[in-house]
Design a protein around this motif. Sequence first.
Motif, PDB file in Angstrom:
ATOM      1  N   SER A 182      42.023  38.849  34.374  1.00  0.00           N
ATOM      2  CA  SER A 182      43.542  38.448  34.506  1.00  0.00           C
ATOM      3  C   SER A 182      43.719  38.035  35.900  1.00  0.00           C
ATOM      4  O   SER A 182      43.193  38.176  36.829  1.00  0.00           O
ATOM      5  CB  SER A 182      44.317  39.947  34.491  1.00  0.00           C
ATOM      6  OG  SER A 182      45.661  39.913  34.891  1.00  0.00           O
ATOM      7  N   GLU A 183      44.610  37.088  36.282  1.00  0.00           N
ATOM      8  CA  GLU A 183      44.712  36.599  37.422  1.00  0.00           C
ATOM      9  C   GLU A 183      45.638  37.642  38.245  1.00  0.00           C
ATOM     10  O   GLU A 183      45.784  37.394  39.415  1.00  0.00           O
ATOM     11  CB  GLU A 183      45.800  35.213  37.196  1.00  0.00           C
ATOM     12  CG  GLU A 183      44.962  34.194  36.736  1.00  0.00           C
ATOM     13  CD  GLU A 183      45.868  32.877  36.516  1.00  0.00           C
ATOM     14  OE1 GLU A 183      47.124  32.764  36.555  1.00  0.00           O
ATOM     15  OE2 GLU A 183      45.366  31.800  36.594  1.00  0.00           O
ATOM     16  N   LEU A 184      46.182  38.729  37.508  1.00  0.00           N
ATOM     17  CA  LEU A 184      46.929  39.905  38.306  1.00  0.00           C
ATOM     18  C   LEU A 184      45.950  40.756  38.940  1.00  0.00           C
ATOM     19  O   LEU A 184      46.171  41.815  39.485  1.00  0.00           O
ATOM     20  CB  LEU A 184      47.812  40.265  37.484  1.00  0.00           C
ATOM     21  CG  LEU A 184      49.185  39.457  37.116  1.00  0.00           C
ATOM     22  CD1 LEU A 184      50.025  40.172  36.197  1.00  0.00           C
ATOM     23  CD2 LEU A 184      49.993  39.284  38.634  1.00  0.00           C
ATOM     24  N   ASN A 214      38.742  40.513  39.026  1.00  0.00           N
ATOM     25  CA  ASN A 214      38.253  40.171  37.930  1.00  0.00           C
ATOM     26  C   ASN A 214      38.505  38.679  37.530  1.00  0.00           C
ATOM     27  O   ASN A 214      38.200  38.353  36.507  1.00  0.00           O
ATOM     28  CB  ASN A 214      38.646  41.116  36.956  1.00  0.00           C
ATOM     29  CG  ASN A 214      38.162  42.576  37.004  1.00  0.00           C
ATOM     30  OD1 ASN A 214      37.923  42.961  37.808  1.00  0.00           O
ATOM     31  ND2 ASN A 214      38.331  43.266  35.993  1.00  0.00           N
ATOM     32  N   GLY A 215      38.778  37.984  38.537  1.00  0.00           N
ATOM     33  CA  GLY A 215      39.369  36.597  38.405  1.00  0.00           C
ATOM     34  C   GLY A 215      38.341  35.501  37.800  1.00  0.00           C
ATOM     35  O   GLY A 215      38.485  34.484  37.201  1.00  0.00           O
ATOM     36  N   MET A 273      43.663  46.196  34.831  1.00  0.00           N
ATOM     37  CA  MET A 273      44.501  46.729  36.010  1.00  0.00           C
ATOM     38  C   MET A 273      44.076  46.418  37.210  1.00  0.00           C
ATOM     39  O   MET A 273      42.949  46.748  37.974  1.00  0.00           O
ATOM     40  CB  MET A 273      44.096  48.305  35.853  1.00  0.00           C
ATOM     41  CG  MET A 273      44.673  48.943  34.648  1.00  0.00           C
ATOM     42  SD  MET A 273      43.759  50.251  34.145  1.00  0.00           S
ATOM     43  CE  MET A 273      42.321  49.473  33.449  1.00  0.00           C
ATOM     44  N   GLY A 274      44.932  45.594  37.956  1.00  0.00           N
ATOM     45  CA  GLY A 274      44.633  45.204  39.305  1.00  0.00           C
ATOM     46  C   GLY A 274      45.048  46.161  40.465  1.00  0.00           C
ATOM     47  O   GLY A 274      46.217  46.731  40.164  1.00  0.00           O
ATOM     48  N   GLU A 275      43.955  46.821  40.946  1.00  0.00           N
ATOM     49  CA  GLU A 275      44.334  47.924  41.941  1.00  0.00           C
ATOM     50  C   GLU A 275      45.253  47.666  42.853  1.00  0.00           C
ATOM     51  O   GLU A 275      46.097  48.480  43.373  1.00  0.00           O
ATOM     52  CB  GLU A 275      42.976  48.501  42.413  1.00  0.00           C
ATOM     53  CG  GLU A 275      43.047  49.694  43.317  1.00  0.00           C
ATOM     54  CD  GLU A 275      43.073  50.728  42.435  1.00  0.00           C
ATOM     55  OE1 GLU A 275      43.408  51.728  42.784  1.00  0.00           O
ATOM     56  OE2 GLU A 275      42.479  50.710  41.183  1.00  0.00           O
ATOM     57  N   ILE A 276      45.292  46.321  43.354  1.00  0.00           N
ATOM     58  CA  ILE A 276      46.158  46.067  44.554  1.00  0.00           C
ATOM     59  C   ILE A 276      47.525  45.720  44.132  1.00  0.00           C
ATOM     60  O   ILE A 276      48.627  46.124  44.929  1.00  0.00           O
ATOM     61  CB  ILE A 276      45.815  44.701  45.106  1.00  0.00           C
ATOM     62  CG1 ILE A 276      44.115  44.705  45.638  1.00  0.00           C
ATOM     63  CG2 ILE A 276      46.448  44.361  46.503  1.00  0.00           C
ATOM     64  CD1 ILE A 276      43.749  46.308  46.371  1.00  0.00           C
TER      65      ILE A 276
END
Length: 576
Positions: free
Chosen positions: A53-55, A59-60, A88-91
């Motif tokens: 995901s880009e978000l 994982n990009g 799920m982007g942690e940031i």
Amino acid sequence: MEKDKQERLRSEDWFNPGDPKSAFIHRSWLRNQGYPNDYFNRRPVIGICNTWSELTPCNGHLRDFAEFVKKGVLEAGGVPFEFPVTSMGEILMRPTAMLFRNLASMDTEECIRANPLDGVVLLTGCDKTTPSTVMGACSVDLPTIVVPGGPMLNGKYKGERIGSGTFVWTLKDKIKNEGFTAEDQIEAEICSARSAGHCMTMGTASTMACMVEALGLTLPGAAAIPAVDSRKKVIAQLSGRRIVEMVKEDLKLSKILTREAFENAIKLNAAVGGSTNFIIHLQAIAGRIGVPLHLKEFDTLGSKIPLLVNLMPSGKFLMEDFFDAGGLPVVINQMKEHLHNDALTVNGKPIGENNKKAECYNSEVIAAIDQPFIEEAGIAVLYGNLCEDGAVIKPSAATPELMSHRGKAVVFENIEDCHANIDRPDLDIDENSVIVLKGAGPVGYPGMPEVGNVDLPEKLLKKGIKDMVRISDGRMSGTAFGTVVLHVSPESSIGGVLGLVQTGDYIVLDVPNRKLHLEVEQSELEKRKAAWTPPQPAADRGYTNLYTRTVQQAHLGADFDFLVGKSSSVVKRDAH
């Protein structure tokens, strides 16, 4: 052993069910992608579960990785189908990515079960993407292999290593006391995240990568390879080949994730100085696959294990250095006297055999078992009237002098209260105080965020104080450090004793004796409990409402109570 040639693949129930109408429906629409006839003729169908995901910046790069996995699947005679799941982007995610771990696990589980898949490759990276996808896969129990996305290249700032995540926890002190400017901050931001990949410290993402390798779910050596290293692409391609063979061998997750595998993972996590978040995720995985695992066992099995890896936040090096020194295979080889060396792994061989020839190329980064960096470094589990069901602390990231401490509580009811008041000049707090943060548990926040390592008060930073005892029912980032007691269970928001603590109470932290005690008479606690009012629910609808109603407490892994266990891979009804 290869399956009997007459045994049907799971995917054949879709593509060759014996009913021409069903076969037509299942195959016909897929043909618009240009698939030839032999894709539907007894070839293992492999799902590539992608958390791109880009978000989710960590994982990009996983879209590219999926292509290498596909190559390997095709080379081995399988048919690859890539599919997305909740990432799920942690940031970026609010209020915390942990709130959505269980959602992503449900997504993964149902996508695998509902589709014509014989085996699965999990592409993971950022913190929660690894445990969530493994949890979901466990509940279906097909042949499964994990390809970790890999850490970023080492951060370099003004000639020194800078660790993504770890550096940020020093930022307040640098701004207040070291003349750190806005321009310095921009430069440090760029230097600390200079390539694709996840945090290159031994934070939670790196810990999760080491966890799945220790469990036997990756090909040997996969955890530490940097995301942009060409060898990571090779691992992805080889994993694609291997999953096809795993389907033929019927090598399911339940055959790998044995009690012995979990014990190995606990001990190896201690040896690498892994994150406290490892506990909550490994317990959830164990709950899905059906292996009993008690919180206390993380202490009894792991707390006496020596620290063999010198990585931030417990040391000074980073994941690229760890890989160059030989990576996790070296640690596994050094730890062989402590491990179940016959535990099976995804390549069909025992973990001991896979790693018996591993050599260390830098003893400053990976120590020998008889010359460790710290003699006993595993996570300690505490009990007492303040945490009847347990709490955890990471001694290797804490201040030794604070391991036995008695201090006066300074209480914050929630994180907003803390942010608003921690730097007040008139706050009655000194370096001997114990900071108590409530409302950070699974139900209370909701989602159990990484806020437990509360920033120290500005006035104490100016005095040169670098650490204090902090206690909460939340978590902390694996990149963080300090004398921080976490995962207090039961949490404050459901009536745990932590919710009854008042400023001025005295708290005793006794890590050597595994105790955390509130010096308040039981009769007084009962009075406080009678007057206590539970906080309003975080939500009255939607996913958050489901979460707060069904989430288990931290000592059980914070999974949903209705998700514990598995429902197999069988789906009895067709859609047509």
